[in-house]
Design a protein around this motif. Structure first.
Motif, PDB file in Angstrom:
ATOM      1  N   ALA A  30       0.841  -1.202   0.000  1.00 20.37           N
ATOM      2  CA  ALA A  30       0.000   0.000   0.000  1.00 20.37           C
ATOM      3  C   ALA A  30       0.876   1.252   0.000  1.00 20.37           C
ATOM      4  N   TYR A  31       1.951   1.230   0.769  1.00 18.58           N
ATOM      5  CA  TYR A  31       2.870   2.370   0.810  1.00 18.58           C
ATOM      6  C   TYR A  31       3.487   2.599  -0.567  1.00 18.58           C
ATOM      7  N   ASP A  32       3.944   1.514  -1.198  1.00 14.73           N
ATOM      8  CA  ASP A  32       4.541   1.629  -2.532  1.00 14.73           C
ATOM      9  C   ASP A  32       3.546   2.200  -3.535  1.00 14.73           C
ATOM     10  N   GLU A  33       2.302   1.747  -3.469  1.00 18.17           N
ATOM     11  CA  GLU A  33       1.274   2.257  -4.380  1.00 18.17           C
ATOM     12  C   GLU A  33       1.022   3.748  -4.145  1.00 18.17           C
ATOM     13  N   LYS A  34       0.960   4.130  -2.882  1.00 14.53           N
ATOM     14  CA  LYS A  34       0.759   5.546  -2.566  1.00 14.53           C
ATOM     15  C   LYS A  34       1.950   6.379  -3.017  1.00 14.53           C
ATOM     16  N   GLU A  35       3.148   5.843  -2.842  1.00  8.40           N
ATOM     17  CA  GLU A  35       4.354   6.545  -3.271  1.00  8.40           C
ATOM     18  C   GLU A  35       4.350   6.732  -4.797  1.00  8.40           C
ATOM     19  N   LEU A  38       1.800   9.406  -5.647  1.00  9.30           N
ATOM     20  CA  LEU A  38       2.333  10.739  -5.359  1.00  9.30           C
ATOM     21  C   LEU A  38       3.335  11.167  -6.421  1.00  9.30           C
ATOM     22  N   ALA A  39       4.156  10.231  -6.879  1.00  7.17           N
ATOM     23  CA  ALA A  39       5.120  10.550  -7.940  1.00  7.17           C
ATOM     24  C   ALA A  39       4.396  10.951  -9.217  1.00  7.17           C
ATOM     25  N   ARG A  40       3.305  10.244  -9.539  1.00  2.00           N
ATOM     26  CA  ARG A  40       2.511  10.602 -10.732  1.00  2.00           C
ATOM     27  C   ARG A  40       1.897  11.986 -10.574  1.00  2.00           C
ATOM     28  N   LEU A  41       1.374  12.270  -9.386  1.00  8.61           N
ATOM     29  CA  LEU A  41       0.789  13.591  -9.129  1.00  8.61           C
ATOM     30  C   LEU A  41       1.836  14.694  -9.240  1.00  8.61           C
ATOM     31  N   ALA A  42       3.012  14.429  -8.697  1.00  9.05           N
ATOM     32  CA  ALA A  42       4.084  15.424  -8.764  1.00  9.05           C
ATOM     33  C   ALA A  42       4.483  15.675 -10.212  1.00  9.05           C
ATOM     34  N   LYS A  43       4.581  14.606 -10.980  1.00 10.85           N
ATOM     35  CA  LYS A  43       4.944  14.740 -12.395  1.00 10.85           C
ATOM     36  C   LYS A  43       3.873  15.536 -13.147  1.00 10.85           C
ATOM     37  N   ALA A  44       2.618  15.222 -12.884  1.00 10.12           N
ATOM     38  CA  ALA A  44       1.518  15.943 -13.536  1.00 10.12           C
ATOM     39  C   ALA A  44       1.538  17.419 -13.134  1.00 10.12           C
ATOM     40  N   SER A  45       1.860  17.691 -11.874  1.00  8.87           N
ATOM     41  CA  SER A  45       1.931  19.079 -11.423  1.00  8.87           C
ATOM     42  C   SER A  45       3.037  19.835 -12.131  1.00  8.87           C
ATOM     43  N   VAL A  46       4.171  19.178 -12.311  1.00 10.73           N
ATOM     44  CA  VAL A  46       5.292  19.811 -13.018  1.00 10.73           C
ATOM     45  C   VAL A  46       4.897  20.105 -14.459  1.00 10.73           C
ATOM     46  N   VAL A  47       4.215  19.149 -15.101  1.00 14.25           N
ATOM     47  CA  VAL A  47       3.774  19.351 -16.485  1.00 14.25           C
ATOM     48  C   VAL A  47       2.809  20.533 -16.557  1.00 14.25           C
ATOM     49  N   ARG A  48       1.863  20.594 -15.612  1.00 15.41           N
ATOM     50  CA  ARG A  48       0.912  21.710 -15.591  1.00 15.41           C
ATOM     51  C   ARG A  48       1.625  23.039 -15.356  1.00 15.41           C
ATOM     52  N   LEU A  49       2.562  23.049 -14.436  1.00 10.92           N
ATOM     53  CA  LEU A  49       3.303  24.285 -14.160  1.00 10.92           C
ATOM     54  C   LEU A  49       4.116  24.725 -15.371  1.00 10.92           C
ATOM     55  N   ASP A  50       4.724  23.768 -16.064  1.00  6.56           N
ATOM     56  CA  ASP A  50       5.477  24.103 -17.277  1.00  6.56           C
ATOM     57  C   ASP A  50       4.556  24.686 -18.340  1.00  6.56           C
ATOM     58  N   ALA A  51       3.381  24.091 -18.498  1.00  6.67           N
ATOM     59  CA  ALA A  51       2.417  24.588 -19.481  1.00  6.67           C
ATOM     60  C   ALA A  51       1.950  25.996 -19.099  1.00  6.67           C
TER      61      ALA A  51
END
Length: 96
Positions: A30-35, A38-51
């Motif tokens: 469960a921890y690995d899945e949450k991690e 979170l990594a996917r969310l962080a990546k998506a946030s970076v993409v949104r911020l870049d856009a």
């Protein structure tokens, strides 16, 4: 009798240990899945911020270009006004 009690207690501890190992494994999964989430969310946030940053840069550039065009328009209108003021009467009649 003491041996049977010890054996029973040992078996109970083994079952409890197996249960704890199973729960630990589930918690780690469960921890690995949450991690990963979170990594996917962080990546998506970076993409949104870049856009957003790129869009902001476009808007800034667009505003700069509009300001340059306004200045050029003002200069051209001033020059046109001066030309019209200094036009000869013949030129004014030919324009009419």
């Amino acid at each position: 009798e003491k041996l049977d009690a010890s054996t029973s207690r040992c078996e109970a501890l083994e079952r409890e240990t197996a249960e704890l190992k199973s729960r630990l494994s589930a918690a780690e999964t469960a921890y690995d899945e949450k991690e990963k989430a979170l990594a996917r969310l962080a990546k998506a946030s970076v993409v949104r911020l870049d856009a957003q940053r790129a869009e902001n840069m476009k808007e800034t550039k667009r505003a700069q270009l509009c300001e340059e065009l306004r200045r050029e328009d003002s200069v051209l209108m001033t020059k046109l006004g001066k030309l019209l003021l200094h036009a000869t009467p013949d030129t004014n009649q030919a324009a009419a």
